[in-house]
Design an enzyme around this catalytic site. Structure first.
Site, mmCIF file in Angstrom:
data_model
loop_
_atom_site.group_PDB
_atom_site.id
_atom_site.type_symbol
_atom_site.label_atom_id
_atom_site.label_comp_id
_atom_site.label_asym_id
_atom_site.label_seq_id
_atom_site.Cartn_x
_atom_site.Cartn_y
_atom_site.Cartn_z
ATOM 1 N N GLU A 24 -2.374 -8.345 7.595
ATOM 2 C CA GLU A 24 -3.352 -8.070 8.899
ATOM 3 C C GLU A 24 -4.575 -9.332 9.272
ATOM 4 O O GLU A 24 -5.123 -8.896 9.971
ATOM 5 C CB GLU A 24 -3.317 -7.018 8.681
ATOM 6 N N LYS A 25 -3.713 -10.910 8.967
ATOM 7 C CA LYS A 25 -5.417 -11.128 9.282
ATOM 8 C C LYS A 25 -4.354 -11.729 11.152
ATOM 9 O O LYS A 25 -5.666 -12.317 11.377
ATOM 10 C CB LYS A 25 -5.272 -12.689 8.208
ATOM 11 N N PHE A 26 -3.566 -11.658 11.142
ATOM 12 C CA PHE A 26 -3.253 -11.588 12.891
ATOM 13 C C PHE A 26 -3.432 -10.130 13.438
ATOM 14 O O PHE A 26 -3.190 -10.404 14.674
ATOM 15 C CB PHE A 26 -1.820 -12.553 12.928
ATOM 16 N N HIS A 27 -3.666 -9.152 13.408
ATOM 17 C CA HIS A 27 -4.150 -8.035 14.006
ATOM 18 C C HIS A 27 -5.688 -8.093 14.628
ATOM 19 O O HIS A 27 -6.666 -8.772 13.954
ATOM 20 C CB HIS A 27 -4.104 -6.769 12.880
ATOM 21 N N TRP B 268 1.908 -6.135 13.546
ATOM 22 C CA TRP B 268 3.641 -5.568 12.911
ATOM 23 C C TRP B 268 4.712 -5.225 13.930
ATOM 24 O O TRP B 268 6.286 -4.839 13.975
ATOM 25 C CB TRP B 268 3.677 -4.062 12.338
ATOM 26 N N ASN C 286 -5.299 7.505 4.104
ATOM 27 C CA ASN C 286 -4.930 6.783 5.545
ATOM 28 C C ASN C 286 -3.247 7.019 5.823
ATOM 29 O O ASN C 286 -3.117 7.020 5.318
ATOM 30 C CB ASN C 286 -5.618 5.403 5.337
ATOM 31 N N GLU C 287 -3.973 7.939 7.174
ATOM 32 C CA GLU C 287 -2.213 8.049 7.488
ATOM 33 C C GLU C 287 -0.992 8.070 6.379
ATOM 34 O O GLU C 287 0.270 7.587 6.341
ATOM 35 C CB GLU C 287 -1.442 6.494 7.979
ATOM 36 N N ARG D 93 0.959 -1.157 -0.328
ATOM 37 C CA ARG D 93 0.188 -0.140 -0.206
ATOM 38 C C ARG D 93 0.942 0.775 0.300
ATOM 39 O O ARG D 93 1.954 0.767 -0.128
ATOM 40 C CB ARG D 93 -0.952 -0.024 0.912
ATOM 41 N N GLU E 121 -7.734 5.101 15.506
ATOM 42 C CA GLU E 121 -8.135 3.799 15.107
ATOM 43 C C GLU E 121 -6.804 3.504 16.666
ATOM 44 O O GLU E 121 -5.842 3.897 17.021
ATOM 45 C CB GLU E 121 -6.809 3.251 14.144
#
Ligand code: GAL
Length: 667
Positions: A357-360, A317, A151-152, A113, A309
């Site tokens: 980000e699946k483990f976020h 991360w 975003n950011e 991204r 957020e």
């Protein structure tokens, strides 16, 4: 002036909602669960560019129409993103020159991204076209509460070293300096034969055989911050053309993010919105959180801000992504509210099944609703409704901690006396000492109006403009107290040394003269004759009117002054150990008439902050008390505890991990 998301009653509650990752039957479950949790605001479409514009110029809004209608049908308002933070693969393929180039000259390729150069004309045009199409389509949609540009900004592409960036840098420098003589003067190019004779000779600070001109590096930081701000401005203008009454914001990353000068960004946003993530392994993560909250409130000029957020539990991360312990997410959320947030949102609503980000963590975890996280999410939604009366109230602060991105960039440039100096660490030292004492501080730019404060702290403010130096002098002359830390007031805005002895900008004010800097070797310590310990730094200080409060007992400048006071201007020439800095700041606070929130320092691990309603002559107030520690504690307080509905008469018991929000009596 802050503008709040349209039509959201009470405190905001919700998170990033990415429905494109899920089949439609899940959307129906989502809105039902959102209602169950009390969600009233979701950020939609942050990474949806590829879905909204699957091919150049072909827009597909039908799916988003359905999402917005569905949310609206369930009474949930939308912070609609412009989706410009992740250009899709087709875009990068079509505009390869828009790809960012890193310091080493490597192209950064699509498949992640923020793969764009902030100065790329193609990117800017594409982003504005998308934002404008969204604004046209959703102007007047009843769910639309706010715009979330991008975003950011700068999270992954804060500095681009490509040729388009070089061109934009030159144009920015021409505007800043007017002519090359002024640039040569400001950059001190008489040194090492660096004099420029033609604008085309000026490049970004790309890799060089050794140190690159420091003022050029400093200007590069300034340019890069501004270049991304230009990206925001372009989107904002496109949005405002079609929806002038809808507030526009973007999510900042205060306080850890060095790349953007948020003081220059803040006035351009309708609402300060921030993302904050705990560093899981930091035992003082809650103090880091408090610093972020204090900075956001200060960027908002004291007005309410929005936590856009944070995480319900682990992130993905960090080297080790620690899950939050029971109650920790609640404490984190309410600690942001204590420091002025009028809303708590998460990244993200539903935990992703695929992707990086699946483990976020998320509000709805992989394991579903029979989980600690979901129960805490629902419970927090209820609590935010119970404390909704704090909305719009302000946080009391009598201390300002100076914070300046330009000074940060400058003090950490290379070829300095010590590579170990970290601006953020030094600011944190001071903020943490105040936190432990139960004293709330705002963050302030050195040129800001400081009149309302009793005490100002200046951790290593290396770069200071003449105007800021005069501002601080005026503050002390008007009766304020000031504490300045080593390596302050050293250079002007061009990173040129103020001569005649350090700290050039503050010599007279502090009544001292520093003859030579004596940074310490790695891990080195010095003792002071009052029993304190210093690290990182020492200086050969001469008292020139100032009273010497402590001297070096050993080390390279043994016998010389270490801590001095000139009336109400204090100077500290080393990095004091946390307990020693705590003791000194307690003394300085007492001298300045700054008392802890509850009269005396709270028990260890307890956070105490007061919010006050400006509307009723400041008479209504709420004490937020949070026990981050493992031991039960108590504070002095009287009033109604809003989370439990219990009356508190004089003594507020705070079991380990507890939070209390007391509407105070008789203020
Ligand atoms: C933020 C970002 C989100 C998500 C989150 C994960 O930096 O805005 O999109 O990536 O981090 O912690």
């Amino acid at each position: 002036m802050t503008r709040w998301p349209e039509g959201v009653g009470g405190l905001c509650y919700g998170g990033d909602y990415n429905p494109e990752q899920w089949p439609r039957d899940v959307w129906l479950q989502d809105v039902r669960l959102m209602r169950e949790a009390g969600v009233n605001l979701v950020t939609v479409g942050v990474f949806s560019w590829a879905w909204l514009e699957p091919e150049d110029g072909r827009f597909e809004f039908d799916w988003l129409d359905d999402v917005l209608d569905l949310l609206h049908g369930h009474g949930i308002r939308v912070d609609l993103a412009t989706a410009t933070a992740a250009p899709p693969p087709w875009f990068s393929r079509r505009h390869p020159e828009s790809l960012p180039v890193d310091f080493q000259g490597r192209t950064l390729w699509p498949g992640s991204r923020q793969t764009f150069c902030p100065s790329s004309a193609a990117y800017r045009a594409g982003a504005v076209r998308l934002a404008e199409s969204l604004a046209k389509r959703y102007a007047g949609h009843p769910a639309l509460a706010m715009w979330h540009a991008h975003n950011e900004y700068g999270c992954h592409n804060g500095h681009c070293f490509c040729d388009a960036s070089a061109e934009a840098f030159r144009a920015w420098l021409r505007r800043r300096y007017g002519d090359l003589d002024a640039l040569n003067q400001a950059w001190g190019t008489a040194f090492w034969s660096q004099r420029y004779g033609d604008w085309d000779e000026v490049d970004p600070p790309r890799p060089a055989p050794t140190f690159v001109n420091p003022t050029k590096q400093l200007d590069w930081w300034r340019f890069s911050s501004n270049e991304l701000l230009e990206c925001f401005r372009a989107e904002r203008e496109a949005l405002a053309r079609h929806t002038p009454s809808i507030p526009i914001t973007t999510n900042l990353m205060a306080a850890r993010f060095k790349t953007l000068d948020y003081w220059s960004w803040a006035p351009e946003l309708d609402l300060i919105a921030n993302d904050h993530y705990l560093i899981g392994e930091d035992p003082d993560g809650h103090i880091d959180l408090a610093l972020a909250g204090d900075l956001c409130r200060s960027l908002a000029g004291g007005q309410p801000w929005l936590l856009m957020e944070h995480s319900t539990s682990a992130v993905n991360w960090q080297p080790r992504n620690l899950a939050k312990l029971p109650g920790q997410m609640r404490r984190n959320s309410l600690a942001h509210v204590a420091r002025g947030a009028d809303g708590v949102l998460f990244f993200q609503w539903r935990q992703s099944r695929a992707g990086s980000e699946k483990f976020h963590s998320a509000m709805v975890p992989h394991a579903g609703t029979r989980t600690k996280v979901w129960r805490e999410v629902v419970s927090l939604g209820g609590e935010l409704r119970r404390i909704a009366e704090v909305k719009g109230s302000r946080v009391d602060a009598e201390v300002a901690l100076l914070w300046d991105w330009e000074a940060w960039w400058a003090v950490e440039l290379d070829s300095h006396p010590s590579a170990d100096l970290s601006y953020l660490e030094l600011v944190r030292d001071h903020h943490a000492a105040l936190w432990r004492r139960g004293v709330t501080a705002d963050l302030a730019h050195p040129s800001a109006d400081l009149e309302r404060y009793r005490l100002v702290l200046a951790p290593s403010l290396y770069l200071v403009s003449d105007a800021a130096a005069a501002n601080l002098r005026g503050f002390v002359e008007a009766g304020g107290s000031l504490l300045v830390q080593f390596f302050s007031g050293i250079v002007d805005q061009h990173d040129q040394v103020r001569l005649g002895g350090y700290p050039g900008a503050f010599r007279e004010l502090l009544g001292i003269r520093v003859e030579e800097l004596f940074p310490l070797p790695a891990g080195g310590r010095v003792r002071l004759d009052d029993g304190s310990t210093g690290s990182l730094w020492s200086e050969l200080v001469h008292a020139d009117g100032a009273e010497v409060l402590a001297r070096y007992a050993d080390g390279p400048v043994a016998g010389g002054p270490a801590v001095t006071r000139n009336g109400s201007a204090w100077y500290v020439s080393t990095r004091l150990a946390p307990a020693d800095l705590g003791r000194l700041l307690a003394r300085v606070c007492d001298h300045a008439g700054v008392a802890p929130v509850c009269g005396s320092a709270p028990p260890p691990g307890v956070e105490a902050v007061r919010r006050r309603d400006p509307g009723q002559g400041g008479r209504a107030s709420w004490l937020f008390a949070i026990n981050h520690g493992d031991e039960p504690a108590a504070l002095e307080a009287s009033g109604l505890e809003l989370l439990t509905g219990a009356e508190v008469a004089g003594r507020l018991a705070l079991p380990a991990g507890a939070v209390a929000i007391v509407r105070e009596d008789g203020a």
